[in-house]
Design a protein around this motif. Structure first.
Motif, mmCIF file in Angstrom:
data_model
loop_
_atom_site.group_PDB
_atom_site.id
_atom_site.type_symbol
_atom_site.label_atom_id
_atom_site.label_comp_id
_atom_site.label_asym_id
_atom_site.label_seq_id
_atom_site.Cartn_x
_atom_site.Cartn_y
_atom_site.Cartn_z
ATOM 1 N N ALA A 83 58.755 -40.883 2.051
ATOM 2 C CA ALA A 83 58.467 -42.193 2.523
ATOM 3 C C ALA A 83 59.717 -43.024 3.033
ATOM 4 N N LEU A 123 56.250 -46.371 4.612
ATOM 5 C CA LEU A 123 55.758 -47.374 3.576
ATOM 6 C C LEU A 123 56.498 -48.681 3.346
ATOM 7 N N ALA A 175 51.068 -45.096 -3.036
ATOM 8 C CA ALA A 175 51.628 -43.993 -1.634
ATOM 9 C C ALA A 175 51.588 -42.729 -2.313
#
Length: 231
Positions: free
Chosen positions: A18, A120, A163
């Motif tokens: 991410a 993210l 996430a």
């Protein structure tokens, strides 16, 4: 060039990486230019961006919440004499951001190695997508995640765990790459692997948990993640 911090916890090669968005992937130059066009100092943006983060962090820590755009507007109102319309105009330029030149080859290297890539952010939904599309790198990114969905700001632990859940991986198999030490610190505290490299920040703060990986640039951060041993 990258290095494993001597006091860092050993990590394994991630399944998903991410990326933070603002500054890490996307260049804030259009926001800076908009401020200058409105008669603001060329060096104002770092202070406004820092106050935006402070506003969001403080609200979250106190048990309330605000959107990134609302925090950015508040930071502009505190630091400038711009009216409502001009502040909105500056905020709109976040949709004009584009990736730094080193982003496309870094993401492509991960994808070619079979590693999934996501973004993210606690920034406004749509900003990452617009910037990635403008840079022609959208096909390299599986999905863009904004913690506005869960009304939280990084570096709260819940954001990184959310996430991982969305990506359907254990936290230890998710890595975060960011040019912000506070973001890396939050990811580490949530059990993720994390890599830091400099953009506006020149060093990783010693007061935070040691970053698993510290690199001299984005390419070095990706290389270091790919060099980790398999789980």
């Amino acid at each position: 060039m990258s290095a494993l911090r001597p006091d860092a916890v050993p990590a394994t090669r991630p399944t998903v990486v991410a990326f933070d968005v603002n500054e890490t992937l996307l260049d804030l130059a259009p926001v800076r230019a908009a401020l200058v066009e409105l008669g603001q100092p060329a060096d104002l943006l770092p202070a406004v961006f820092s106050r935006t983060l402070l506003t969001g962090f403080a609200a979250a820590t106190a048990g309330t919440w605000c959107r990134f755009r609302e925090a950015f507007d508040a930071a502009l109102a505190q630091g400038t004499d711009l009216g409502d319309a001009d502040r909105s105009r500056v905020a709109d330029t976040f949709l004009e951001l584009a990736p730094h030149p080193d982003v496309e080859p870094a993401l492509r290297r991960l994808v070619q190695a079979g590693v999934r890539v996501v973004t993210l952010t606690h920034g406004s939904p749509g900003v990452a997508e617009a910037g990635l599309e403008r840079g022609g790198v959208s096909p390299l990114v599986e999905r863009s995640l904004s913690s506005e969905v869960i009304r939280a700001w990084k570096p709260a632990r819940e954001v990184y765990l959310w996430a991982a859940g969305v990506c359907d991986v254990e936290p230890a198999r998710l890595a975060l790459v960011a040019s912000h030490g506070w973001d890396v610190h939050g990811a580490l505290r949530a059990g993720l692997t994390a890599a830091w490299f400099p953009r506006s920040e020149r060093t990783y703060p010693a007061v935070y948990d040691p970053a698993a990986l510290v690199a001299g640039d984005l390419a070095g951060a990706v290389d270091a993640l790919l060099a980790l041993p398999p789980a």
